[in-house]
Design an enzyme around this catalytic site. Structure first.
Site, PDB file in Angstrom:
ATOM      1  N   GLY A  12     -80.233 -12.294   7.249  1.00  0.00           N
ATOM      2  CA  GLY A  12     -81.680 -12.140   7.044  1.00  0.00           C
ATOM      3  C   GLY A  12     -82.102 -12.530   5.642  1.00  0.00           C
ATOM      4  O   GLY A  12     -81.293 -12.569   4.710  1.00  0.00           O
ATOM      5  N   ARG A  16     -88.574  -8.878   1.304  1.00  0.00           N
ATOM      6  CA  ARG A  16     -89.206  -7.934   0.374  1.00  0.00           C
ATOM      7  C   ARG A  16     -88.442  -7.785  -0.940  1.00  0.00           C
ATOM      8  O   ARG A  16     -88.960  -7.212  -1.898  1.00  0.00           O
ATOM      9  CB  ARG A  16     -89.372  -6.569   1.057  1.00  0.00           C
ATOM     10  CG  ARG A  16     -90.615  -6.520   1.924  1.00  0.00           C
ATOM     11  CD  ARG A  16     -90.711  -5.195   2.660  1.00  0.00           C
ATOM     12  NE  ARG A  16     -89.790  -5.144   3.788  1.00  0.00           N
ATOM     13  CZ  ARG A  16     -89.439  -4.013   4.405  1.00  0.00           C
ATOM     14  NH1 ARG A  16     -89.908  -2.858   3.985  1.00  0.00           N
ATOM     15  NH2 ARG A  16     -88.627  -4.045   5.439  1.00  0.00           N
ATOM     16  N   GLN A  75     -75.842 -18.430  10.964  1.00  0.00           N
ATOM     17  CA  GLN A  75     -76.973 -18.315  11.897  1.00  0.00           C
ATOM     18  C   GLN A  75     -78.138 -19.098  11.312  1.00  0.00           C
ATOM     19  O   GLN A  75     -78.675 -18.727  10.277  1.00  0.00           O
ATOM     20  CB  GLN A  75     -77.375 -16.847  12.076  1.00  0.00           C
ATOM     21  CG  GLN A  75     -78.514 -16.656  13.064  1.00  0.00           C
ATOM     22  CD  GLN A  75     -79.195 -15.292  12.910  1.00  0.00           C
ATOM     23  OE1 GLN A  75     -79.051 -14.626  11.898  1.00  0.00           O
ATOM     24  NE2 GLN A  75     -79.942 -14.906  13.927  1.00  0.00           N
ATOM     25  N   ASN A 171     -82.958   4.421  15.251  1.00  0.00           N
ATOM     26  CA  ASN A 171     -81.799   3.540  15.369  1.00  0.00           C
ATOM     27  C   ASN A 171     -81.298   3.188  13.969  1.00  0.00           C
ATOM     28  O   ASN A 171     -82.053   2.684  13.146  1.00  0.00           O
ATOM     29  CB  ASN A 171     -82.237   2.270  16.116  1.00  0.00           C
ATOM     30  CG  ASN A 171     -81.169   1.191  16.113  1.00  0.00           C
ATOM     31  OD1 ASN A 171     -79.987   1.468  15.945  1.00  0.00           O
ATOM     32  ND2 ASN A 171     -81.601  -0.060  16.313  1.00  0.00           N
TER      33      ASN A 171
HETATM   34  C1  UD1 Z   1     -83.215  -3.080  12.375  1.00  0.00           C
HETATM   35  C2  UD1 Z   1     -83.384  -2.624  13.831  1.00  0.00           C
HETATM   36  C3  UD1 Z   1     -84.071  -1.258  13.852  1.00  0.00           C
HETATM   37  C4  UD1 Z   1     -83.294  -0.271  13.022  1.00  0.00           C
HETATM   38  C5  UD1 Z   1     -83.082  -0.799  11.609  1.00  0.00           C
HETATM   39  C6  UD1 Z   1     -82.150   0.101  10.840  1.00  0.00           C
HETATM   40  C7  UD1 Z   1     -83.730  -4.701  15.054  1.00  0.00           C
HETATM   41  C8  UD1 Z   1     -84.687  -5.571  15.736  1.00  0.00           C
HETATM   42  N1  UD1 Z   1     -84.217  -3.590  14.525  1.00  0.00           N
HETATM   43  O1  UD1 Z   1     -84.512  -3.260  11.836  1.00  0.00           O
HETATM   44  O2  UD1 Z   1     -84.152  -0.800  15.208  1.00  0.00           O
HETATM   45  O3  UD1 Z   1     -83.999   0.980  12.974  1.00  0.00           O
HETATM   46  O4  UD1 Z   1     -82.477  -2.112  11.645  1.00  0.00           O
HETATM   47  O5  UD1 Z   1     -82.030  -0.310   9.503  1.00  0.00           O
HETATM   48  O6  UD1 Z   1     -82.547  -4.984  15.034  1.00  0.00           O
HETATM   49  N2  UD1 Z   1     -80.262 -10.160  10.350  1.00  0.00           N
HETATM   50  C9  UD1 Z   1     -79.586 -11.314  10.646  1.00  0.00           C
HETATM   51  N3  UD1 Z   1     -80.215 -12.303  11.332  1.00  0.00           N
HETATM   52  C10 UD1 Z   1     -81.498 -12.182  11.753  1.00  0.00           C
HETATM   53  C11 UD1 Z   1     -82.193 -10.988  11.451  1.00  0.00           C
HETATM   54  C12 UD1 Z   1     -81.548  -9.992  10.751  1.00  0.00           C
HETATM   55  O7  UD1 Z   1     -78.422 -11.475  10.267  1.00  0.00           O
HETATM   56  O8  UD1 Z   1     -81.989 -13.118  12.370  1.00  0.00           O
HETATM   57  C13 UD1 Z   1     -79.576  -9.104   9.590  1.00  0.00           C
HETATM   58  C14 UD1 Z   1     -80.255  -8.763   8.285  1.00  0.00           C
HETATM   59  O9  UD1 Z   1     -79.756  -9.570   7.238  1.00  0.00           O
HETATM   60  C15 UD1 Z   1     -79.883  -7.293   8.100  1.00  0.00           C
HETATM   61  C16 UD1 Z   1     -79.739  -6.781   9.533  1.00  0.00           C
HETATM   62  O10 UD1 Z   1     -79.588  -7.925  10.350  1.00  0.00           O
HETATM   63  O11 UD1 Z   1     -78.642  -7.155   7.446  1.00  0.00           O
HETATM   64  C17 UD1 Z   1     -80.956  -5.982   9.968  1.00  0.00           C
HETATM   65  O12 UD1 Z   1     -82.087  -6.830   9.942  1.00  0.00           O
HETATM   66  P1  UD1 Z   1     -83.491  -6.334   9.412  1.00  0.00           P
HETATM   67  O13 UD1 Z   1     -84.445  -7.457   9.495  1.00  0.00           O
HETATM   68  O14 UD1 Z   1     -83.325  -5.651   8.105  1.00  0.00           O
HETATM   69  O15 UD1 Z   1     -83.861  -5.276  10.559  1.00  0.00           O
HETATM   70  P2  UD1 Z   1     -84.810  -4.031  10.440  1.00  0.00           P
HETATM   71  O16 UD1 Z   1     -86.216  -4.473  10.483  1.00  0.00           O
HETATM   72  O17 UD1 Z   1     -84.384  -3.210   9.290  1.00  0.00           O
END
Ligand code: UD1
Ligand code: CA
Length: 463
Positions: A12, A16, A75, A171
């Site tokens: 990700g 922010r 990714q 979650n």
């Molecule tokens: C996610 C969960 C949410 C949970 C929260 C806990 C989803 C949709 N939501 O939300 O239910 O309460 O974590 O902290 O999963 N990432 C990738 N590739 C992507 C998107 C994200 O590798 O395409 C990685 C990010 O770098 C991060 C993690 O996945 O390390 C979580 O992604 P983030 O966008 O922070 O999810 P939240 O909105 O926090």
């Protein structure tokens, strides 16, 4: 080999954070977020660890290039957490056992909790087990929607109804999955939500529809699953991690006068009965022995300090060693390669770089000692300077045991002052001083009797 495969999501953008550095490389108490997650994961003794990278992938790959126990998948583009896990399919399809999914931005998770998750998953014989937490303020997290007490699905903040937003169980973003058929289910996730992303939490509803068992495991201390999404959260989590570290040190017999202003990185070691005064920074791989005193304002980085050492106020010590019983500071600067021998003294405004000061030697005031080997029981007078640089190359100064360097001397390297020799104060030493000799390198003083009186006489204005 265990049957556990760890996947860490770290692709990700971390929008922010507003940073050029990928979020997972930001340090918390001296250790990158991803290092912390890797450490926690390591305790499970997984048979594989896969990190999903995307934003800033080059920097992450570069940093871990020497680790042959982790593999990477890129990714690109980043279409959500479900899409992220799907990218590991080429590496993990056909595996049996359990896939543990971790977030690269959740650094406080304890390995004990991860062990509990694996156990709960096994006992339930579940297809998926979600690590959940109960929060007073669940804002921003996915909510656990239950029906008849069992988890039915997860809704994200943005997609939740006002009633669902009232749910306190959230979650954590950490899960255990049965590897079997995981990728078929992931492929069924669609992007029908407020963000148009492929949400991994949607797997819960998919499994429930397929009548595959889904379980939850509640973490007792929700602090553990704190994610970092902003610089404010980075600071908050850092403070908590430092507080934990200080408490560990105090439990092991270290006095910390004011834990709130004592900044100790996670890998630092401190011996019992050492006293750390306020506003002290101990960083990197620093090791401090027992019964030392570190006074206010000092910063010690990647350095090794022996026992019974006193570091007085406002000393800065980097990549240096200080042996038992030595005293350093106030206002001393030990730069990389400085090695202070047992019971040696380094006083105020003394800088050492790539230099050894032998046991019992003293450099108490205002000196620069660079590229030098100083033996035992040497006295380095106030204002002594090793002229180590000729504009092109660095040269070495050697001062043998028991020598005495008079104040305000400049030692023009390469030069050696032999054992027990003296250098007269104010000398510019350009050739070696033999053992036992006196070296004088300055103009001889001449006194002109009556000169001052005569001058005053002659400058009197005539009346
Ligand atoms: C996610 C969960 C949410 C949970 C929260 C806990 C989803 C949709 N939501 O939300 O239910 O309460 O974590 O902290 O999963 N990432 C990738 N590739 C992507 C998107 C994200 O590798 O395409 C990685 C990010 O770098 C991060 C993690 O996945 O390390 C979580 O992604 P983030 O966008 O922070 O999810 P939240 O909105 O926090
Ligand atoms: Ca997050």
């Amino acid at each position: 080999m265990s049957d556990i495969h760890v996947v860490i999501l770290a692709a990700g953008k971390g929008t922010r954070m507003k940073s050029e550095l990928p979020k997972v490389l930001h340090p918390v108490a001296g250790k990158a977020l991803l290092d912390r997650v890797l450490e926690t994961a390591g305790a499970l003794k997984p048979s594989t660890i896969t990190i999903v990278v995307g934003h800033g992938a080059d920097l992450v790959l570069q940093r871990y290039r020497n680790r042959n126990d982790v593999r990477f998948v890129v990714q690109e583009p980043q279409l959500g957490t479900g899409h992220a896990l799907l990218q590991t399919e080429p590496l993990l399809r056909g595996q049996s056992g359990t896939v543990i999914l971790l977030s690269g931005d959740v650094p406080m998770l304890r390995s004990k909790t991860l062990g509990d998750l694996v156990a709960a998953h096994g006992e339930a014989g579940a297809a998926a087990t979600v690590l959940t937490a109960r929060l007073e303020r669940p804002y921003g997290y996915g909510r656990i929607v239950r029906s008849h007490g069992r988890i039915a699905r997860i809704v994200e903040e943005r997609d939740a109804t006002p009633a669902q937003r009232e749910i306190r169980e959230i979650n954590s973003g950490i899960y255990a999955f049965a590897a079997e058929r995981l990728f078929d289910a992931l492929a069924a996730i669609g992007p029908e939500n407020a963000q148009g992303e492929y949400y991994l939490p949607d797997l819960v509803a998919i499994y429930r529809r397929q009548k595959r068992p889904v379980a939850t495991c509640l973490v007792s201390d929700p602090v553990e699953i704190r994610g970092i999404n902003s610089r404010t959260e980075l600071a908050e989590v850092s403070r908590m991690v430092r507080q934990q570290k200080n408490e560990e040190l105090m439990a092991a017999g270290v006095t910390i006068v004011d834990p709130a202003t004592t900044y100790v990185d996670s890998n630092v070691e401190v011996g019992a009965d050492t006293v750390i005064h306020p506003c002290v920074f101990l960083e990197g791989t620093t090791r401090i022995g027992a019964a030392c005193e570190v006074h206010a304002g000092s910063r010690i980085v990647n350095s090794t300090i022996g026992d019974r050492v006193v570091i007085r106020n406002y000393s800065v010590i980097t990549d240096a060693t200080v042996e038992n019983g030595a005293r350093v500071g106030p206002f001393a600067h030990l730069r990389p390669g400085a090695a202070i021998g047992a019971d040696a003294h380094v006083g105020n405004f003394v800088e050492l770089k790539k230099a050894t000061l032998g046991p019992g030697s003293k450099a108490n005031h205002l000196a620069y000692i660079g590229d030098a080997k100083i033996g035992a029981r040497v006295n380095v007078g106030a204002g002594t300077i090793t002229c180590n640089y000729d504009g092109v190359a660095k040269h070495e100064t050697v001062i043998e045991d028991g020598a005495f360097i008079g104040s305000n001397s400049t030692l023009v390297a390469p030069v050696t002052v032999g054992q027990g020799a003296y250098v007269a104060a104010g000398s510019a030493v350009t050739t070696d001083v033999p053992a036992g000799a006196l070296g004088i390198g300055r103009g001889r003083q001449e006194n002109k009797p009556g000169w001052a009186d005569k001058r005053r006489e002659s400058s009197k204005t005539p009346t």
